[in-house]
Design an enzyme around this catalytic site. Sequence first.
Site, mmCIF file in Angstrom:
data_model
loop_
_atom_site.group_PDB
_atom_site.id
_atom_site.type_symbol
_atom_site.label_atom_id
_atom_site.label_comp_id
_atom_site.label_asym_id
_atom_site.label_seq_id
_atom_site.Cartn_x
_atom_site.Cartn_y
_atom_site.Cartn_z
ATOM 1 N N HIS A 10 0.741 -2.079 -2.907
ATOM 2 C CA HIS A 10 1.404 -3.305 -3.349
ATOM 3 C C HIS A 10 0.483 -4.529 -3.315
ATOM 4 O O HIS A 10 0.740 -5.530 -2.661
ATOM 5 C CB HIS A 10 2.752 -3.558 -2.672
ATOM 6 C CG HIS A 10 2.877 -3.250 -1.209
ATOM 7 N ND1 HIS A 10 2.126 -3.853 -0.254
ATOM 8 C CD2 HIS A 10 3.721 -2.414 -0.553
ATOM 9 C CE1 HIS A 10 2.494 -3.409 0.932
ATOM 10 N NE2 HIS A 10 3.447 -2.528 0.779
ATOM 11 N N HIS A 25 10.527 5.328 8.967
ATOM 12 C CA HIS A 25 10.432 4.274 7.936
ATOM 13 C C HIS A 25 10.433 4.993 6.599
ATOM 14 O O HIS A 25 9.753 6.006 6.439
ATOM 15 C CB HIS A 25 9.127 3.516 8.210
ATOM 16 C CG HIS A 25 8.673 2.555 7.170
ATOM 17 N ND1 HIS A 25 9.515 1.779 6.425
ATOM 18 C CD2 HIS A 25 7.414 2.199 6.793
ATOM 19 C CE1 HIS A 25 8.793 1.000 5.632
ATOM 20 N NE2 HIS A 25 7.522 1.239 5.823
ATOM 21 N N GLU A 55 9.453 3.925 3.514
ATOM 22 C CA GLU A 55 8.512 3.628 2.431
ATOM 23 C C GLU A 55 7.843 4.936 2.001
ATOM 24 O O GLU A 55 7.621 5.845 2.821
ATOM 25 C CB GLU A 55 7.475 2.584 2.863
ATOM 26 C CG GLU A 55 6.680 2.096 1.666
ATOM 27 C CD GLU A 55 5.949 0.770 1.866
ATOM 28 O OE1 GLU A 55 5.798 0.325 3.012
ATOM 29 O OE2 GLU A 55 5.530 0.190 0.841
ATOM 30 N N ASP A 59 5.016 6.088 1.259
ATOM 31 C CA ASP A 59 3.805 6.703 1.826
ATOM 32 C C ASP A 59 4.166 7.588 3.023
ATOM 33 O O ASP A 59 3.381 8.441 3.427
ATOM 34 C CB ASP A 59 2.738 5.664 2.206
ATOM 35 C CG ASP A 59 3.285 4.493 2.982
ATOM 36 O OD1 ASP A 59 4.502 4.270 2.981
ATOM 37 O OD2 ASP A 59 2.471 3.763 3.594
ATOM 38 N N HIS A 115 7.313 -2.215 9.202
ATOM 39 C CA HIS A 115 6.974 -3.189 8.195
ATOM 40 C C HIS A 115 8.133 -3.496 7.235
ATOM 41 O O HIS A 115 8.049 -4.376 6.386
ATOM 42 C CB HIS A 115 5.735 -2.621 7.489
ATOM 43 C CG HIS A 115 5.497 -2.832 6.073
ATOM 44 N ND1 HIS A 115 5.427 -1.854 5.116
ATOM 45 C CD2 HIS A 115 5.275 -3.997 5.414
ATOM 46 C CE1 HIS A 115 5.147 -2.366 3.952
ATOM 47 N NE2 HIS A 115 5.042 -3.653 4.074
ATOM 48 N N ASP A 140 3.976 2.323 10.945
ATOM 49 C CA ASP A 140 2.992 1.421 10.319
ATOM 50 C C ASP A 140 2.216 0.583 11.340
ATOM 51 O O ASP A 140 1.043 0.276 11.118
ATOM 52 C CB ASP A 140 3.695 0.453 9.356
ATOM 53 C CG ASP A 140 3.881 1.052 7.963
ATOM 54 O OD1 ASP A 140 3.151 2.006 7.615
ATOM 55 O OD2 ASP A 140 4.751 0.557 7.225
ATOM 56 N N TYR A 199 -5.905 -4.563 7.712
ATOM 57 C CA TYR A 199 -4.539 -4.021 7.628
ATOM 58 C C TYR A 199 -3.532 -5.076 8.091
ATOM 59 O O TYR A 199 -2.512 -5.332 7.437
ATOM 60 C CB TYR A 199 -4.479 -2.779 8.520
ATOM 61 C CG TYR A 199 -3.196 -1.996 8.512
ATOM 62 C CD1 TYR A 199 -3.033 -0.888 7.688
ATOM 63 C CD2 TYR A 199 -2.151 -2.329 9.357
ATOM 64 C CE1 TYR A 199 -1.869 -0.148 7.710
ATOM 65 C CE2 TYR A 199 -0.978 -1.598 9.385
ATOM 66 C CZ TYR A 199 -0.845 -0.503 8.553
ATOM 67 O OH TYR A 199 0.322 0.230 8.584
ATOM 68 N N HIS A 242 -1.037 5.568 9.907
ATOM 69 C CA HIS A 242 -2.223 5.359 9.063
ATOM 70 C C HIS A 242 -3.448 5.274 9.950
ATOM 71 O O HIS A 242 -3.467 4.522 10.932
ATOM 72 C CB HIS A 242 -2.118 4.055 8.269
ATOM 73 C CG HIS A 242 -0.969 4.021 7.304
ATOM 74 N ND1 HIS A 242 -0.922 4.823 6.178
ATOM 75 C CD2 HIS A 242 0.167 3.301 7.299
ATOM 76 C CE1 HIS A 242 0.206 4.577 5.520
ATOM 77 N NE2 HIS A 242 0.889 3.667 6.181
HETATM 78 FE FE1 FEO Z 1 5.426 0.460 5.137
HETATM 79 FE FE2 FEO Z 1 2.953 2.811 5.591
HETATM 80 O O1 FEO Z 1 4.498 2.042 4.833
#
Ligand code: FEO
Length: 400
Positions: A24, A79, A81, A83, A146, A165, A194, A225
């Site tokens: 994004h 979460h 999202e 990913d 996040h 995240d 990040y 991550h």
């Molecule tokens: Fe908010 Fe790694 O996704």
Amino acid sequence: MQPIEIKKDIFWIGSVDYDHRDFHGYSRSPSGSTYNAYLIKDRKNVIVDTVAAGSVGVMLCRLAKRLDPEKVDYIVCNHMELDHAGALAEIVARVKPEKIFVSQAGLKSLQGYFGDKNWPVQAVKNGETIAIGKRTLVFQETRMLHWPDSMVTYIPEDRLLISNDIFGQNIASSARFSDEFGNDAIYEKRIKEYFYNIVLPYSSAVLKTLPIVESLDIDMIAPDHGLIHRGEKAVRFIIDTYRALAEQKPWQRALIFYDTMWQSTERMAYAACSGLEENGVPTRLMSVKSNHHSDVMTELADCGAVLAGSSTHNNTVLPLMSAVLTYMKGLRPQNRVGGAFGSYGWSGEGPKQLQEHLFAMGMEMPAEPVKCAWRPDKDVLKVCHALGKTVAETLKKKCG
Ligand code: FEO
């Protein structure tokens, strides 16, 4: 495609994506990133988080090396999202879980992404615990870190926090743990990058969450991550780094970002840079033509002052400057001193607009914007130098 055991009977089963760049608008680090997912083998076998859609085969392959996928009992989605949940539908179809745990807010995003699937979903409350055998899963909401649905999973018996995240970095490498990575400077830069490109708007949520994390007995933080923080020293380091980044105390360093048509604004930028440097403020000059807006934001992590420069073009600032300013404003940096400058041919609205942009971000603006018709002569360059000096003096007072 082997899983990596991070604690006894707890395995990393994620994927490394060396090619992923755009997230994004945030251009990930040159090395890509990882989507970390974890398998806990116990009386109830649990997957914590999944991976992006394109990595589902890799995750299933790692999982199958340690457990028949159909023996997975629970999936925890910290979460939604994509990913972390892009592979969820395929993983659910493959493992047929007895339960899928999400946060209360996670119900909404699960429904939004996947619709009515008739999955065995259970929304957990903040602080709720689930016994899985020798271990307990403790769910702690981390709203806005996040997304509204975000939570983390704590396993007290293993002193392990699976943090989704937060505490992540975009690093793609063979290393799974920060102590294996071998380059502390890059590791620290990726943490800042990040944070400043994803987490920064939620700094106040970070400051509320850190004491909760510190109240837990932890010797490993496993984010979704990048590298896992192993050992008390590494855990302390990432918590302290997050606190410093979220507090945004002023640093005695400045960033000048600018765009220029025929180098007049660029000359002004260099003069302002001298004014800062010669008054005790080290400065980084960044042309937005040669630096991505993500890198400008990362640089801001170490800068208490921000100067923006642009030629006036069609009665406004140059388009790349607009893009950087929009991106920066959305990330809500706090506690900065600002300055603006730029050249023009006949209308000259740019510097004032830059000033207004920075002011709208809450920056202290100690000087009027500096504007210059056509080419800066030595008098104009002196005014730019004075702008740098004024910003430097204001920043130094702020830094105490
Ligand atoms: Fe908010 Fe790694 O996704």
